[in-house]
Design an enzyme around this catalytic site. Sequence first.
Site, PDB file in Angstrom:
ATOM      1  N   TYR A 124      -6.447  36.868   9.519  1.00 17.59           N
ATOM      2  CA  TYR A 124      -6.877  36.725  10.678  1.00 17.59           C
ATOM      3  C   TYR A 124      -6.569  37.701  11.474  1.00 17.59           C
ATOM      4  CZ  TYR A 124      -7.343  31.763   9.849  1.00 17.59           C
ATOM      5  OH  TYR A 124      -8.010  30.547   9.438  1.00 17.59           O
ATOM      6  N   LYS A 172       0.006  32.728  -2.913  1.00 16.60           N
ATOM      7  CA  LYS A 172      -1.255  33.229  -4.179  1.00 16.60           C
ATOM      8  C   LYS A 172      -0.915  34.366  -5.053  1.00 16.60           C
ATOM      9  CE  LYS A 172      -4.646  32.238  -6.620  1.00 16.60           C
ATOM     10  NZ  LYS A 172      -5.030  30.387  -7.396  1.00 16.60           N
ATOM     11  N   ASP A 205      -2.968  26.745  -4.605  1.00 15.32           N
ATOM     12  CA  ASP A 205      -4.326  25.738  -5.467  1.00 15.32           C
ATOM     13  C   ASP A 205      -3.180  25.096  -5.975  1.00 15.32           C
ATOM     14  OD1 ASP A 205      -3.464  27.685  -6.940  1.00 15.32           O
ATOM     15  OD2 ASP A 205      -5.206  27.758  -8.310  1.00 15.32           O
ATOM     16  N   ASP A 229      -3.440  27.280   7.617  1.00 19.93           N
ATOM     17  CA  ASP A 229      -4.880  26.939   8.427  1.00 19.93           C
ATOM     18  C   ASP A 229      -4.964  25.466   7.666  1.00 19.93           C
ATOM     19  OD1 ASP A 229      -6.494  26.235  10.000  1.00 19.93           O
ATOM     20  OD2 ASP A 229      -7.688  27.968   9.960  1.00 19.93           O
TER      21      ASP A 229
END
Length: 340
Positions: A124, A172, A205, A229
């Site tokens: 962002y 991640k 994930d 988000d």
Amino acid sequence: MAHRVTLIPGDGIGPELIEATRRVLEASGVAFDWDIMDAGADVMEQYGTPLPDVVLESIRANGVALKGPITTPIGTGFRSVNVAIRKALDLYANLRPSRSMEGIPVCHPDVDIVVVRENTEGLYAGIEHDVIPGEAAESIRIITRRGTERIVRFAFEYARANDRRLVTAVHKANILKATDGLFLKVAREVAQDYPDIEFNDRIVDNMSMQLVQRPHEYDVLVCPNLFGDVISDLCSGLVGGLGVAPGANFGQDLAVFEPVHGSAPKYAGQNKANPTATILSGVLMLRHLGEKAAADRVEDAARAVIAEGANVTYDLKPKRDDPSAVGTKEMADAIITAMR
Ligand code: NAD
């Protein structure tokens, strides 16, 4: 003395939700002096920008704002006003609690998860460009030690102040070794300053799957911007959807309270949208203002109305086309009545 608060109705369903929330907050007995500010597509013509300086100046002066959602054109047009407010005021911490409510049918009862989302960096940061127009584009994902340290510290401080037991860092780092590798490394370092609170980490994930299957194993999640988000919408879904998901953005000395959901343009002006998410954002604001008793009164009343199930909007009915669903205004009226 009245609390002076910047009130930004926003657009789409924003103005009707903010109006409902204003009435509920005032019925709690707390006095407000609202400083009403417009932002979004509707002020473009007058100010030449969707985010006039006066709006930011008002928030800086008052220290606290309650905000409705603002539409962002998809793909083209002006950049998100919501992101711009967070960046301009350095509102680095986005807090999104998801707590089950009696009366809302869900897969898992008694879910109570708080997502702490980094609000200023990650994807962002908005640093993107065409490499070959129409063929390839590039977006740059920023993670810094300073940004990570302050968001992870915010998550632990929140956990400590609110009697939470566990902070989980979501990342991640197996693939994004530089960016999320740094995020995880700094998170582990900060965790050492909080031996009274458990710490673990999950790859995003796997985190998504575990939240759907075993949400009770999680407590406070701290996430880089985009993952926060997505994961916070997932958590909203676990407790009844976006209609009941409140949010808050915190900076050093400023706080802006707003629902997680957007402007849902298809429901704008129809007195249809659920006001709960905005009202519960107002509850977070009351707590921030030190009005704990009023906050409890409003939250208890909203929960009672939802538990009873009669005066609720379409999204909280077992069937979405249930003719007994009430409108935004009527649900707010029922919450005010329940408070009395
Ligand atoms: P959205 O949250 O506006 O709507 C998604 C769906 O959720 C809606 O179709 C509706 O079914 C449901 N929903 C949302 N709020 C609800 C409520 N209060 N009561 C009942 N149902 C509700 O998301 P979107 O459609 O992806 O985005 C619409 C616009 O809002 C976009 O321009 C987007 O950029 C903007 N947006 C703004 C904010 C913000 O102001 N902070 C946040 C998210 C999206």
